[in-house]
Write a protein that holds these residues in place. Structure first.
Motif, PDB file in Angstrom:
ATOM      1  N   TRP A 180       0.808  -1.209   0.000  1.00 14.09           N
ATOM      2  CA  TRP A 180       0.000   0.000   0.000  1.00 14.09           C
ATOM      3  C   TRP A 180       0.851   1.274   0.000  1.00 14.09           C
ATOM      4  O   TRP A 180       0.307   2.375  -0.138  1.00 14.09           O
ATOM      5  CB  TRP A 180      -0.906   0.022   1.236  1.00 14.09           C
ATOM      6  CG  TRP A 180      -2.120  -0.846   1.128  1.00 14.09           C
ATOM      7  CD1 TRP A 180      -2.266  -2.131   1.564  1.00 14.09           C
ATOM      8  CD2 TRP A 180      -3.376  -0.479   0.566  1.00 14.09           C
ATOM      9  NE1 TRP A 180      -3.522  -2.600   1.300  1.00 14.09           N
ATOM     10  CE2 TRP A 180      -4.240  -1.592   0.683  1.00 14.09           C
ATOM     11  CE3 TRP A 180      -3.879   0.675  -0.044  1.00 14.09           C
ATOM     12  CZ2 TRP A 180      -5.553  -1.595   0.233  1.00 14.09           C
ATOM     13  CZ3 TRP A 180      -5.184   0.686  -0.495  1.00 14.09           C
ATOM     14  CH2 TRP A 180      -6.009  -0.446  -0.363  1.00 14.09           C
ATOM     15  N   VAL A 181       2.166   1.155   0.155  1.00 15.51           N
ATOM     16  CA  VAL A 181       3.003   2.349   0.300  1.00 15.51           C
ATOM     17  C   VAL A 181       2.906   3.285  -0.901  1.00 15.51           C
ATOM     18  O   VAL A 181       2.646   4.494  -0.729  1.00 15.51           O
ATOM     19  CB  VAL A 181       4.467   1.935   0.578  1.00 15.51           C
ATOM     20  CG1 VAL A 181       5.380   3.161   0.544  1.00 15.51           C
ATOM     21  CG2 VAL A 181       4.582   1.244   1.931  1.00 15.51           C
ATOM     22  N   PRO A 182       3.090   2.826  -2.143  1.00 16.80           N
ATOM     23  CA  PRO A 182       2.980   3.777  -3.271  1.00 16.80           C
ATOM     24  C   PRO A 182       1.606   4.428  -3.373  1.00 16.80           C
ATOM     25  O   PRO A 182       1.496   5.641  -3.606  1.00 16.80           O
ATOM     26  CB  PRO A 182       3.267   2.893  -4.495  1.00 16.80           C
ATOM     27  CG  PRO A 182       3.988   1.704  -3.968  1.00 16.80           C
ATOM     28  CD  PRO A 182       3.428   1.468  -2.612  1.00 16.80           C
ATOM     29  N   MET A 183       0.546   3.603  -3.185  1.00 13.25           N
ATOM     30  CA  MET A 183      -0.802   4.155  -3.266  1.00 13.25           C
ATOM     31  C   MET A 183      -1.077   5.135  -2.127  1.00 13.25           C
ATOM     32  O   MET A 183      -1.722   6.174  -2.326  1.00 13.25           O
ATOM     33  CB  MET A 183      -1.819   3.013  -3.232  1.00 13.25           C
ATOM     34  CG  MET A 183      -3.241   3.433  -3.567  1.00 13.25           C
ATOM     35  SD  MET A 183      -3.413   3.967  -5.293  1.00 13.25           S
ATOM     36  CE  MET A 183      -3.129   2.405  -6.141  1.00 13.25           C
ATOM     37  N   ALA A 184      -0.579   4.808  -0.919  1.00  7.33           N
ATOM     38  CA  ALA A 184      -0.809   5.693   0.230  1.00  7.33           C
ATOM     39  C   ALA A 184      -0.112   7.031   0.031  1.00  7.33           C
ATOM     40  O   ALA A 184      -0.644   8.087   0.413  1.00  7.33           O
ATOM     41  CB  ALA A 184      -0.316   5.023   1.507  1.00  7.33           C
ATOM     42  N   ILE A 185       1.080   7.017  -0.577  1.00  9.86           N
ATOM     43  CA  ILE A 185       1.790   8.277  -0.828  1.00  9.86           C
ATOM     44  C   ILE A 185       1.001   9.155  -1.792  1.00  9.86           C
ATOM     45  O   ILE A 185       0.954  10.385  -1.653  1.00  9.86           O
ATOM     46  CB  ILE A 185       3.201   7.981  -1.376  1.00  9.86           C
ATOM     47  CG1 ILE A 185       4.045   7.305  -0.289  1.00  9.86           C
ATOM     48  CG2 ILE A 185       3.878   9.259  -1.852  1.00  9.86           C
ATOM     49  CD1 ILE A 185       5.410   6.858  -0.770  1.00  9.86           C
ATOM     50  N   ILE A 224       1.973   7.013   6.383  1.00  9.28           N
ATOM     51  CA  ILE A 224       2.574   6.040   7.301  1.00  9.28           C
ATOM     52  C   ILE A 224       1.553   5.566   8.323  1.00  9.28           C
ATOM     53  O   ILE A 224       1.464   4.360   8.633  1.00  9.28           O
ATOM     54  CB  ILE A 224       3.806   6.658   7.996  1.00  9.28           C
ATOM     55  CG1 ILE A 224       4.927   6.886   6.977  1.00  9.28           C
ATOM     56  CG2 ILE A 224       4.300   5.764   9.125  1.00  9.28           C
ATOM     57  CD1 ILE A 224       6.126   7.615   7.534  1.00  9.28           C
ATOM     58  N   ILE A 225       0.757   6.487   8.857  1.00  6.93           N
ATOM     59  CA  ILE A 225      -0.287   6.094   9.817  1.00  6.93           C
ATOM     60  C   ILE A 225      -1.325   5.205   9.140  1.00  6.93           C
ATOM     61  O   ILE A 225      -1.822   4.231   9.732  1.00  6.93           O
ATOM     62  CB  ILE A 225      -0.933   7.345  10.432  1.00  6.93           C
ATOM     63  CG1 ILE A 225       0.093   8.101  11.281  1.00  6.93           C
ATOM     64  CG2 ILE A 225      -2.144   6.967  11.271  1.00  6.93           C
ATOM     65  CD1 ILE A 225      -0.400   9.421  11.817  1.00  6.93           C
ATOM     66  N   PHE A 226      -1.653   5.516   7.894  1.00  6.19           N
ATOM     67  CA  PHE A 226      -2.613   4.688   7.161  1.00  6.19           C
ATOM     68  C   PHE A 226      -2.082   3.268   6.960  1.00  6.19           C
ATOM     69  O   PHE A 226      -2.823   2.285   7.120  1.00  6.19           O
ATOM     70  CB  PHE A 226      -2.907   5.338   5.806  1.00  6.19           C
ATOM     71  CG  PHE A 226      -3.724   4.474   4.887  1.00  6.19           C
ATOM     72  CD1 PHE A 226      -5.087   4.300   5.107  1.00  6.19           C
ATOM     73  CD2 PHE A 226      -3.135   3.815   3.808  1.00  6.19           C
ATOM     74  CE1 PHE A 226      -5.844   3.493   4.260  1.00  6.19           C
ATOM     75  CE2 PHE A 226      -3.891   3.014   2.966  1.00  6.19           C
ATOM     76  CZ  PHE A 226      -5.244   2.847   3.197  1.00  6.19           C
ATOM     77  N   ILE A 227      -0.814   3.117   6.622  1.00 11.97           N
ATOM     78  CA  ILE A 227      -0.228   1.792   6.432  1.00 11.97           C
ATOM     79  C   ILE A 227      -0.204   1.018   7.748  1.00 11.97           C
ATOM     80  O   ILE A 227      -0.460  -0.195   7.789  1.00 11.97           O
ATOM     81  CB  ILE A 227       1.182   1.927   5.836  1.00 11.97           C
ATOM     82  CG1 ILE A 227       1.092   2.514   4.427  1.00 11.97           C
ATOM     83  CG2 ILE A 227       1.909   0.596   5.827  1.00 11.97           C
ATOM     84  CD1 ILE A 227       2.402   2.983   3.876  1.00 11.97           C
TER      85      ILE A 227
END
Length: 319
Positions: free
Chosen positions: A170-175, A185-188
């Protein structure tokens, strides 16, 4: 006539020659009664049971649990010291691994400034925010899914699509979704903790005895009171299991997110140390993550014991 008299003699009066010989030599041939044998065996079993209970009491005492914990951690530290001090090299290599003394000196060094403390605090704040949101939503949705079939049919198919996706993916999408790295970061962290809490809560609701629901219905219990006084207490054990598992996954997700997109945090500190080839700082970062994760798990365990005292009293089969 003599034969007739001989025939009516009782068996007790007929003594074999071998027994007579033994008696004449002063050797006792009497056997202990069966009741006495059973009594002796029962006494031995009773003593053995008492000794077992005494040892069990000793090993279950608080001080013994702490002692065993110290022995466990001490064994790991001893292995670490021997492997790094003597540079063991057999398939796995310890030639570049820092010694415990090096890590200790590095910890004293980094604590002379506020940078390391800031990194630790940032990670703690992120884990608390992400885990708190995951706990609230996971328990709330888990109770609804476990209680209402219609709600389950509407929500679970979509959740099952997202559940297998690792938090690190999820890191690329969350960014791209969140306006700041902090939010991503909190979302991940939230994603990592959410699904274990959700699934364990659902399972806990489904495991509640149907008799409790029928008893509550016969007393005219309202749905709100049923949620508060029957469903929530009945599922608490599974909820705390989900919280414990979710906390572990949340730390894994947080550290991965900090390594990739963070600017502060213990994960960022560890990855930066690797980039600068500062091996003692890498080990210090790893140990800090382990200690913080252990403390968070202990807090959840204490909350579980305080909230569900009846579970400990019912765990009679635990060895």
């Amino acid at each position: 006539m003599a034969m007739t008299d001989r025939a009516i003699e009782s068996p007790a009066e007929v003594v074999p020659a071998a027994h007579k010989k033994s008696a004449s030599q002063g050797v006792s041939t009497s056997r202990p009664p069966l009741q006495a044998i059973k009594g002796g065996m029962g006494a031995d079993a009773s003593v053995s049971t008492k000794q077992g209970l005494q040892w069990k009491t000793v090993f279950e005492s608080t001080w013994m649990q702490y002692l065993l914990g110290v022995v466990s951690i001490g064994s790991v530290l001893l292995f670490w010291y021997l492997a790094t001090e003597y540079r063991w090299d057999f398939y796995i290599r310890f030639s570049n691994i820092p010694t415990p003394g090096d890590v200790w000196n590095t910890m004293i060094e980094v604590n002379q400034s506020t940078k390391f403390i800031t990194n630790v605090w940032m990670s703690l704040r992120r884990i608390m925010e992400g885990f708190f949101i995951a706990a609230v939503l996971g328990v709330f949705l888990g109770i609804l899914v476990g209680r209402y079939r219609l709600f389950r049919s509407v929500t679970m198919p979509a959740m099952e699509v997202f559940r297998p996706i690792p938090a690190i993916a999820w890191v690329p999408m969350a960014i791209m979704i969140w306006p700041s790295n902090e939010g991503s970061i909190i979302f991940i962290t939230f994603i990592g903790a959410f699904f274990p809490i959700l699934l364990n809560t659902i399972h806990g609701v489904e495991e509640i005895d149907e008799v409790l629901f029928r008893a509550a219905a016969s007393l005219g219990t309202k749905e709100k009171d049923l949620m508060l006084y029957v469903i929530l207490p009945g599922a608490l054990q599974h909820i705390f299991t989900g919280l414990a598992v979710g906390m572990g996954v949340a730390w894994v997700s947080l550290i991965a997110a900090e390594m990739i997109s963070g600017q502060y945090g213990i994960g960022y500190f560890t990855w930066e140390s690797y980039s600068l080839i500062e091996y003692p700082k890498i080990a210090l970062g790893m140990l800090t993550i382990g200690v913080l994760g252990l403390l968070c798990s202990k807090v959840i365990q204490l909350c579980s014991k305080w909230s569900t005292p009846w579970i400990g009293a019912a765990a009679g089969g635990r060895k």
